[in-house]
Design a protein around this motif. Structure first.
Motif, short mmCIF file in Angstrom:
data_model
loop_
_atom_site.label_atom_id
_atom_site.label_comp_id
_atom_site.label_asym_id
_atom_site.label_seq_id
_atom_site.Cartn_x
_atom_site.Cartn_y
_atom_site.Cartn_z
N GLU A 1 -14.33 41.70 -47.61
CA GLU A 1 -14.28 42.52 -46.39
C GLU A 1 -12.85 42.62 -45.85
O GLU A 1 -12.40 43.71 -45.49
N SER A 2 -12.16 41.50 -45.82
CA SER A 2 -10.80 41.59 -45.24
C SER A 2 -9.89 42.40 -46.16
O SER A 2 -8.95 43.04 -45.68
N THR A 3 -10.18 42.39 -47.46
CA THR A 3 -9.36 43.19 -48.38
C THR A 3 -9.60 44.69 -48.18
O THR A 3 -8.66 45.49 -48.23
N ILE A 4 -10.86 45.08 -47.94
CA ILE A 4 -11.14 46.50 -47.68
C ILE A 4 -10.33 46.95 -46.46
O ILE A 4 -9.70 48.01 -46.47
N LYS A 5 -10.32 46.10 -45.44
CA LYS A 5 -9.57 46.44 -44.22
C LYS A 5 -8.07 46.48 -44.48
O LYS A 5 -7.37 47.40 -44.05
N ASP A 6 -7.60 45.47 -45.21
CA ASP A 6 -6.16 45.35 -45.47
C ASP A 6 -5.63 46.52 -46.31
O ASP A 6 -4.59 47.11 -46.01
N ILE A 7 -6.38 46.88 -47.35
CA ILE A 7 -5.93 48.00 -48.21
C ILE A 7 -5.84 49.28 -47.37
O ILE A 7 -4.87 50.03 -47.44
N TYR A 8 -6.87 49.48 -46.53
CA TYR A 8 -6.89 50.70 -45.73
C TYR A 8 -5.73 50.72 -44.72
O TYR A 8 -5.04 51.74 -44.56
N LYS A 9 -5.51 49.59 -44.10
CA LYS A 9 -4.47 49.51 -43.08
C LYS A 9 -3.09 49.82 -43.69
O LYS A 9 -2.29 50.55 -43.12
N ARG A 10 -2.85 49.25 -44.87
CA ARG A 10 -1.52 49.41 -45.46
C ARG A 10 -1.34 50.73 -46.20
O ARG A 10 -0.25 51.30 -46.25
N THR A 11 -2.42 51.24 -46.81
CA THR A 11 -2.23 52.36 -47.75
C THR A 11 -3.12 53.57 -47.44
O THR A 11 -2.98 54.60 -48.08
N LYS A 12 -4.08 53.42 -46.54
CA LYS A 12 -5.07 54.46 -46.23
C LYS A 12 -6.08 54.69 -47.37
O LYS A 12 -6.87 55.62 -47.34
#
Ligand SMILES: *Cc1c(COP(=O)(O)O)cnc(C)c1O
Length: 428
Positions: A338-349
Motif C-alpha cells: 500500500e505505501s508503495t502504491i502511494k509512493d510511486i504515485y506521489k513521485r511519478t504519477k
C-alpha cells in the motif's frame, strides 16, 4: 515436439495431447523434451520485427508440425490483438503493462492462444471439449472471453457466490453462447474441489474435460511472448536487464526463464511475492515447505504451493547453484504494498495496482545489489480491477475503461449450485 511428464520422463505425448489433457495421467506437469536456442541473428534484429513475427519464432518449435505455419500465424495474430506498452516509471525502471486485453488481465494472452489451438485440433472432429475453470476472479473472465464463440468447446466457470467483485461477476456471466457460469454456494476452495472431483469422475469421461490454468502448456508457453517484447523495447539502453514478476503460480516467471533458455538476454529474475512466501523461504532456508494460502490485497497471487515451480527447477536441471545465480525471490507485506502504491504515485504519477506494486518492490530490492542494471516489472492487471484498494489510497476516481464499461449494463446469467451432485447433474 514431444512433452514428457515431470513425474515420469518416459511418458511422452504430442503438443495436442498435452494441451487436451492439461496434466499427465500420473498428475505430472508436461515439459518440452527439447529446447533449442534461437539464432543470434534473431536477437540482433529483434527491434525490426513485429510482435507477431517475434511470437512466431518463439513458439514454433513447441508446436512443431502439428499446426500448419499459416494457421499458427493466424492464431498468434488473433491472440495478440492488443498493446503491451513498456512504460518508463522512473530512471532505469519500466512497467510492462499486460492489461490492455479484452478482460484487462495478462491471462487474456494464454487463454486466447489455447482456445484457438483447441479449436484448430477439433475442427473436423465430432468431439466436443468441456473446459472447466474454478475462479476466484481473474482467470474465469479471461478464459470466458478467450473461448467465446470457439466451436466445439463449451466453457463452464465455477465461482463462489458473492465473493467476486461486481465487475468480475459481469465478465463471467454476461457473455452467453458457449460460456456457462455456475454460482457455487461456498468459497473458492469449494469450486476448485468440485473441478478436481469432476476430472477424476469416471461417469464424466465422455465430456472430454480440459483445464485452462497455467498448468496447461498452451496457456503457459505463449506467456513468453511479452517477455520478448519487453527486451525489444529495452535493448537500446544496452544494460543488463532484471525482470521482476509478481508471482502466484509462477507461470510468468517460468515463461521468462524459458525465454532465457531460448537465448533472450535477461540477466536476473526476481519472483516477487506477497505474504505467500513459500519460494522466498525456500531460497533462504533451503527446504521447500508449502503452506496453505493466506489472503492478501494482491489476491491473484494468494497461492501457497506454486504449481510452476517444479518446471523452473527442471529448466535449471535441478542445479540449485546455477538457479540461484539467476534467480532471487522476495516477500512483501500488504502495508509495504500500500505505501508503495502511494509512493510511486506521489513521485511519478504512475498508478500501480497491488500486484504490480509487489513486482516493483522486488525489482527495487534487487537493483540495490545491481545498481548498473535496468529493470522491468510486470503490471499484471489494470488498476480498475482493484479500485477498492487503489482509489482510497490515492484519493482519486479512476475512469472506467471501455472493456469494463461494455459489460456493466449487461444482464448476469448464472445457475446456482451447492453440492458436487448438483454439479454432476448439470454436466450430464
Ligand atoms: C494470475 C495473476 C498473477 C500471478 O501470475 P503467475 O503467473 O501465476 O505467477 C499476478 N497478478 C495478477 C493480476 C494475476 O491475475
Amino acid at each position: 515436439m514431444k512433452y514428457y511428464s515431470l513425474n515420469n520422463k518416459s511418458h511422452k505425448v504430442t503438443f495436442q495431447e498435452a494441451l487436451v489433457a492439461g496434466l499427465a495421467p500420473d498428475k505430472g506437469l508436461f515439459f518440452p523434451e527439447n529446447i533449442t536456442p534461437l539464432p543470434d541473428s534473431f536477437f540482433a534484429t529483434i527491434d525490426k520485427l513485429s510482435h507477431e513475427e517475434i511470437a512466431f519464432e518463439a513458439i514454433k518449435q513447441f508446436v512443431g508440425d502439428e499446426i500448419p505455419k499459416t494457421k499458427l500465424k493466424q492464431i498468434i495474430t488473433e491472440t495478440l490483438c492488443f498493446d503491451f506498452p513498456c512504460v518508463r516509471v522512473e530512471d532505469n525502471v519500466f512497467s510492462l503493462e499486460l492489461f490492455h486485453g479484452p478482460t484487462m488481465a495478462f491471462k487474456d494472452v494464454g487463454a486466447r492462444f489455447m482456445s484457438r489451438c483447441l479449436a484448430y485440433f477439433n475442427k473436423d472432429k465430432d468431439i466436443k471439449n468441456t473446459v472447466l475453470v474454478a475462479t476466484s476472479g481473474d482467470t474465469g473472465g479471461a478464459v470466458a472471453s478467450g473461448f467465446l464463440g470457439v466451436q466445439n468447446v463449451e466453457v463452464i466457470i465455477l465461482y463462489p457466490s458473492r465473493k467476486v467483485s461486481d465487475i468480475q461477476e459481469r465478465q463471467l456471466t454476461t457473455l452467453g453462447q458457449n460460456i456457462k457460469a455456475l454460482q457455487v454456494d461456498g468459497v473458492f476452495d469449494d469450486c476448485q474441489d468440485m473441478v478436481k472431483k469432476a476430472f477424476m469422475d469416471e461417469s464424466l469421461k465422455h465430456k472430454n474435460l480440459t483445464s485452462a490454468n497455467s498448468i496447461n502448456i498452451a496457456r503457459w508457453l505463449p506467456q513468453m511472448f511479452y517477455i520478448f517484447f519487453a527486451y525489444r523495447e529495452l535493448k537500446k539502453y544496452n544494460k543488463p536487464i532484471i525482470l521482476s514478476c509478481p508471482s502466484g503460480n509462477f507461470g510468468n516467471i517460468c515463461a521468462g526463464i524459458l525465454a532465457k533458455k531460448l537465448g533472450l538476454p535477461i540477466a536476473h529474475f526476481v519472483a516477487s511475492t506477497n505474504a505467500n512466501d513459500t519460494v522466498p523461504r525456500f531460497l533462504e532456508k533451503g527446504n521447500y515447505d508449502p503452506k496453505p494460502s493466506v489472503a492478501t490485497i494482491s489476491n491473484a497471487m494468494d497461492v501457497g504451493n506454486p504449481s510452476n515451480f517444479i518446471r523452473i527447477q527442471e529448466l535449471y536441471n535441478n542445479d540449485l547453484n546455477e538457479f540461484e545465480k539467476d534467480f532471487s525471490s522476495y516477500t512483501f507485506t500488504d502495508s509495504e504494498t500500500e505505501s508503495t502504491i502511494k509512493d510511486i504515485y506521489k513521485r511519478t504519477k504512475y498508478i500501480a495496482e497491488p500486484h504490480g506494486a509487489v513486482g516493483y518492490l522486488g525489482l527495487k530490492k534487487q537493483m540495490l545489489k545491481n545498481p548498473t542494471f535496468i529493470g522491468v516489472f510486470l503490471e499484471t492487471a489494470h488498476p480498475i480491477k482493484f479500485l477498492d484498494i487503489v482509489e482510497p489510497l490515492l484519493n482519486l476516481k479512476l475512469p472506467i475503461p471501455k472493456q469494463i464499461e461494455s459489460v456493466l449494463g449487461k444482464e448476469k446469467v448464472s445457475i446456482k449450485i451447492k453440492t458436487y451432485q448438483d454439479f454432476q447433474q448439470y454436466l450430464t
